[in-house]
Scaffold this motif. Structure first.
Motif, PDB file in Angstrom:
ATOM      1  N   PHE A 106       0.808  -1.207   0.000  1.00 14.78           N
ATOM      2  CA  PHE A 106       0.000   0.000   0.000  1.00 14.78           C
ATOM      3  C   PHE A 106       0.853   1.275   0.000  1.00 14.78           C
ATOM      4  CE2 PHE A 106      -2.303  -3.437   1.996  1.00 14.78           C
ATOM      5  CZ  PHE A 106      -3.508  -3.430   1.293  1.00 14.78           C
ATOM      6  N   ALA A 107       2.165   1.099  -0.174  1.00 15.38           N
ATOM      7  CA  ALA A 107       3.045   2.266  -0.156  1.00 15.38           C
ATOM      8  C   ALA A 107       2.721   3.233  -1.297  1.00 15.38           C
ATOM      9  CB  ALA A 107       4.504   1.824  -0.224  1.00 15.38           C
ATOM     10  N   ALA A 108       2.484   2.706  -2.479  1.00 14.23           N
ATOM     11  CA  ALA A 108       2.182   3.577  -3.615  1.00 14.23           C
ATOM     12  C   ALA A 108       0.925   4.407  -3.353  1.00 14.23           C
ATOM     13  CB  ALA A 108       2.023   2.742  -4.885  1.00 14.23           C
ATOM     14  N   ALA A 109      -0.092   3.769  -2.761  1.00 12.00           N
ATOM     15  CA  ALA A 109      -1.325   4.493  -2.440  1.00 12.00           C
ATOM     16  C   ALA A 109      -1.055   5.557  -1.387  1.00 12.00           C
ATOM     17  CB  ALA A 109      -2.391   3.521  -1.949  1.00 12.00           C
ATOM     18  N   ALA A 110      -0.180   5.247  -0.437  1.00 12.52           N
ATOM     19  CA  ALA A 110       0.157   6.222   0.598  1.00 12.52           C
ATOM     20  C   ALA A 110       0.860   7.437  -0.005  1.00 12.52           C
ATOM     21  CB  ALA A 110       1.037   5.568   1.661  1.00 12.52           C
ATOM     22  N   PHE A 111       1.786   7.204  -0.913  1.00 15.03           N
ATOM     23  CA  PHE A 111       2.475   8.331  -1.557  1.00 15.03           C
ATOM     24  C   PHE A 111       1.507   9.136  -2.415  1.00 15.03           C
ATOM     25  CE2 PHE A 111       6.436   5.750  -0.888  1.00 15.03           C
ATOM     26  CZ  PHE A 111       7.058   6.667  -0.047  1.00 15.03           C
ATOM     27  N   ALA A 112       0.592   8.446  -3.093  1.00 13.82           N
ATOM     28  CA  ALA A 112      -0.398   9.156  -3.912  1.00 13.82           C
ATOM     29  C   ALA A 112      -1.286  10.038  -3.046  1.00 13.82           C
ATOM     30  CB  ALA A 112      -1.244   8.150  -4.690  1.00 13.82           C
ATOM     31  N   ALA A 113      -1.497   9.636  -1.784  1.00 18.16           N
ATOM     32  CA  ALA A 113      -2.324  10.422  -0.867  1.00 18.16           C
ATOM     33  C   ALA A 113      -1.541  11.536  -0.187  1.00 18.16           C
ATOM     34  CB  ALA A 113      -2.937   9.503   0.180  1.00 18.16           C
ATOM     35  N   GLY A 114      -0.228  11.595  -0.435  1.00 17.41           N
ATOM     36  CA  GLY A 114       0.554  12.710   0.107  1.00 17.41           C
ATOM     37  C   GLY A 114       1.587  12.353   1.135  1.00 17.41           C
ATOM     38  N   ALA A 115       1.855  11.062   1.347  1.00 20.96           N
ATOM     39  CA  ALA A 115       2.884  10.688   2.310  1.00 20.96           C
ATOM     40  C   ALA A 115       4.217  11.306   1.920  1.00 20.96           C
ATOM     41  CB  ALA A 115       3.009   9.170   2.393  1.00 20.96           C
ATOM     42  N   ALA A 116       4.948  11.823   2.925  1.00 18.49           N
ATOM     43  CA  ALA A 116       6.255  12.430   2.655  1.00 18.49           C
ATOM     44  C   ALA A 116       7.330  11.379   2.500  1.00 18.49           C
ATOM     45  CB  ALA A 116       6.618  13.384   3.786  1.00 18.49           C
ATOM     46  N   GLY A 117       7.159  10.252   3.193  1.00 15.15           N
ATOM     47  CA  GLY A 117       8.138   9.181   3.153  1.00 15.15           C
ATOM     48  C   GLY A 117       7.553   7.950   3.802  1.00 15.15           C
ATOM     49  N   ALA A 118       8.329   6.884   3.822  1.00 16.27           N
ATOM     50  CA  ALA A 118       7.838   5.627   4.379  1.00 16.27           C
ATOM     51  C   ALA A 118       8.930   4.976   5.219  1.00 16.27           C
ATOM     52  CB  ALA A 118       7.398   4.685   3.259  1.00 16.27           C
ATOM     53  N   LEU A 119       8.495   4.106   6.109  1.00 16.08           N
ATOM     54  CA  LEU A 119       9.387   3.254   6.886  1.00 16.08           C
ATOM     55  C   LEU A 119       9.134   1.843   6.393  1.00 16.08           C
ATOM     56  CD1 LEU A 119      11.456   3.299   9.229  1.00 16.08           C
ATOM     57  CD2 LEU A 119       9.558   2.865  10.784  1.00 16.08           C
ATOM     58  N   THR A 120      10.147   1.230   5.787  1.00 16.98           N
ATOM     59  CA  THR A 120       9.935  -0.015   5.057  1.00 16.98           C
ATOM     60  C   THR A 120      11.039  -1.024   5.357  1.00 16.98           C
ATOM     61  OG1 THR A 120      11.216   0.719   3.128  1.00 16.98           O
ATOM     62  CG2 THR A 120       8.863   1.306   3.178  1.00 16.98           C
ATOM     63  N   GLU A 121      10.871  -2.225   4.793  1.00 17.88           N
ATOM     64  CA  GLU A 121      11.904  -3.251   4.876  1.00 17.88           C
ATOM     65  C   GLU A 121      12.640  -3.439   3.558  1.00 17.88           C
ATOM     66  OE1 GLU A 121      10.131  -6.785   6.503  1.00 17.88           O
ATOM     67  OE2 GLU A 121       9.445  -5.754   8.319  1.00 17.88           O
ATOM     68  N   HIS A 122      12.200  -2.724   2.533  1.00 17.81           N
ATOM     69  CA  HIS A 122      12.914  -2.696   1.249  1.00 17.81           C
ATOM     70  C   HIS A 122      12.458  -1.446   0.502  1.00 17.81           C
ATOM     71  CE1 HIS A 122       9.172  -3.994  -0.694  1.00 17.81           C
ATOM     72  NE2 HIS A 122       9.112  -5.012   0.166  1.00 17.81           N
ATOM     73  N   PRO A 123      13.245  -0.947  -0.448  1.00 17.22           N
ATOM     74  CA  PRO A 123      12.833   0.243  -1.196  1.00 17.22           C
ATOM     75  C   PRO A 123      11.485   0.020  -1.875  1.00 17.22           C
ATOM     76  CG  PRO A 123      15.143  -0.249  -1.586  1.00 17.22           C
ATOM     77  CD  PRO A 123      14.578  -1.437  -0.852  1.00 17.22           C
ATOM     78  N   VAL A 124      10.695   1.088  -1.958  1.00 18.50           N
ATOM     79  CA  VAL A 124       9.381   1.007  -2.587  1.00 18.50           C
ATOM     80  C   VAL A 124       9.263   2.095  -3.639  1.00 18.50           C
ATOM     81  CG1 VAL A 124       8.205  -0.038  -0.614  1.00 18.50           C
ATOM     82  CG2 VAL A 124       8.418   2.442  -0.751  1.00 18.50           C
ATOM     83  N   GLU A 125       8.337   1.900  -4.549  1.00 16.59           N
ATOM     84  CA  GLU A 125       8.117   2.882  -5.611  1.00 16.59           C
ATOM     85  C   GLU A 125       7.198   3.987  -5.117  1.00 16.59           C
ATOM     86  OE1 GLU A 125       6.731   1.106  -9.182  1.00 16.59           O
ATOM     87  OE2 GLU A 125       8.496  -0.195  -9.431  1.00 16.59           O
ATOM     88  N   GLY A 126       7.399   5.165  -5.667  1.00 15.75           N
ATOM     89  CA  GLY A 126       6.493   6.272  -5.396  1.00 15.75           C
ATOM     90  C   GLY A 126       7.046   7.345  -4.498  1.00 15.75           C
ATOM     91  N   GLY A 127       8.103   7.043  -3.734  1.00 12.54           N
ATOM     92  CA  GLY A 127       8.642   8.050  -2.835  1.00 12.54           C
ATOM     93  C   GLY A 127       9.787   7.498  -2.012  1.00 12.54           C
TER      94      GLY A 127
END
Length: 481
Positions: A56-77
């Motif tokens: 759901f990272a891509a959806a989060a970035f589309a909604a305006g997330a500035a960044g993410a905390l992840t276990e691997h790089p994700v697309e969108g931000g």
């Protein structure tokens, strides 16, 4: 005026979690794990649960997330990549606590009332200065570190709700918060199916909240519970700097003398540290007599003046599903709806019945209760459901509607004059909402969240246009209550 600093920078997140930045640096002003709740500028947590948050990272970035905390790089931000996002969230929470040493922190647990007590304490903290608290019932292994991670740098006081479903959950969360004051509201048969020794096991687990106390921390203890000695011993062993008690007997630091329901709440008479006080509440449930004293002791331990604490209690309204009261203007005539549908256990059921029994009703009106199953009671479930009949009788209630296989046990032992409808599910009972009430009735809906009592409360509210009871003009009968 200087600009308000961000809640987190990507560099701070890296330092707190041991992660590495993938993509450009960013700043975040909020933290959330639900991509549907993203606000612009939030940090999105890609947690793994029933579903993998990375999807759901891509959806989060589309909604305006500035960044993410992840276990691997994700697309969108951009993201800070860590080995385990849950462990990283815990580290972020601890970092938030450590960077704001000025914060006086409180922690609340208990079998009944912890969410309402937490929010009542928060109301007092808000009046005293910049404050922070758990929202909803964010009290578990995700909710507690998330609440810490959301704590603004400028916070002066904060309160955290800490819950459990099984042994061993409370102590780690309390140690994460490191509260300066911690309380156990009460002990009862809740989640007992997870404990071989029943309520005693629940009491020991709740008492573990004191293990996280900061040096010289204050333990706030319910002196009326059958496990008061256990709680006191646990607080002593944890090194509490001070132990204070609330209850109805002599010798308590906060002693309840009288609780009088009135038209728009209640009046409480008590002794607090030897001084007699008399104050109003917007809550009418009898359990709020002791709850209010627990709140006062917690606020005192968090350096909130008594006058401020009493002002907060006077204005604190029932939470959704926890005693909110409304007049429903149904086509055939109005009735009063008390929504207690969020949670239920034998203790809160008995308190709710007593409160309903004290409610004034107009001529011809009835005191009606609609109940769905209490959950997680293990092999005691049958006896505890059947045992509600005695509390219903003591409260003098007129009619009892029930839903669910466990509530069928109560239905079967009720006297015929008090026995209302029984249906297999709350949804089936909700479909017959119009048959459950009559004009002038005062109706309480109560049940465990998982047994969907809220469906009945919503169906009853939908019979008319609800009007908050606190906003309507009191009737002549209520004026004399």
């Amino acid at each position: 005026m200087p600009d308000t600093p961000p809640l987190w920078t990507s560099a701070e997140i890296e330092a707190a979690t041991g992660g590495r930045l993938s993509g450009p640096a960013f700043e975040a002003n909020g933290v959330t794990y639900n991509s549907r709740e993203i606000a612009p500028g939030d940090l999105f947590l890609a947690l793994k649960g029933a579903r993998d948050g990375h999807a759901f990272a891509a959806a989060a970035f589309a909604a305006g997330a500035a960044g993410a905390l992840t276990e691997h790089p994700v697309e969108g931000g951009p993201s800070v990549v860590t080995a385990d996002t849950l462990r990283a969230l815990e580290a972020l929470g601890v970092a938030a606590r450590e960077r704001s040493p000025q914060v006086r922190r409180g922690a609340v647990t208990g079998s009944v009332g912890k969410t309402s007590v937490t929010q009542a304490v928060k109301a007092g903290l808000d009046l005293a200065g910049p404050a922070h608290a758990s929202i909803k019932s964010y009290n578990n292994h995700i909710g507690v570190p998330l609440t810490l991670a959301r704590m603004p740098r400028s916070t002066e006081r904060a309160v955290f709700e800490i819950g459990m479903n099984a042994p061993g959950e409370i102590a780690p969360l309390s140690k994460m918060v490191r509260p300066h004051a911690a309380c156990v509201t009460t002990i009862g048969p809740v989640h007992i199916e997870a404990f071989a020794d029943g309520e005693a096991g629940v009491a020991a687990e709740k008492a573990a909240i004191f293990q996280g106390l900061a040096p010289d921390g204050v333990a706030v203890l319910n002196g009326d519970t059958a496990f008061s000695v256990l709680l006191d011993a646990a607080a002593r062993k944890a090194g509490a700097g001070r132990r204070v008690t609330f209850g109805t007997g002599a010798g308590h630091d906060a002693r309840l003398i009288d609780f009088e329901p009135v038209a728009r709440g209640a009046r409480v008479k008590a002794e607090l540290f030897g001084k007699t006080i008399d104050f109003p509440l917007s809550q009418s449930g009898f359990h709020w007599g002791l709850n209010s004293l627990c709140v006062l002791l917690m606020l005192d331990a968090l350096d909130v003046p008594l006058e401020t604490a009493l002002s907060a209690l006077a204005d604190f309204q029932p939470l959704a599903g926890r005693g909110q009261t409304a007049v429903v203007n149904a086509p055939g005539g109005a009735f009063t709806l008390i929504d207690e549908s969020y949670n239920a256990n034998p203790l809160s059921m008995a308190a709710g019945f007593r409160s309903l029994g004290a409610k004034p009703v107009p001529p011809g009106g009835r005191r009606v209760v609609v109940l769905s199953d209490m959950l997680e009671l293990g092999d005691q479930s049958r006896a505890l459901h059947e045992g509600l009949a005695a509390a219903i009788d003591a409260a003098g209630l007129d009619l009892v509607h029930t839903a669910g296989p466990e509530m069928k046990r109560l239905h079967d032992v009720l006297p015929p004059a008090r026995r209302g409808l029984w249906r297999e599910t709350a949804a089936e009972l909700a479909a017959e909402a119009a048959t459950l009430v009559a004009p002038g009735d005062v109706v309480m809906v109560k049940g465990s969240n998982g047994s969907k009592a809220s469906l009945v409360a919503k169906a009853l509210a939908a019979l008319g246009t609800p009007q908050a009871a606190s906003d309507r003009v009191a009737s002549d009968r209520e004026r004399g209550a």
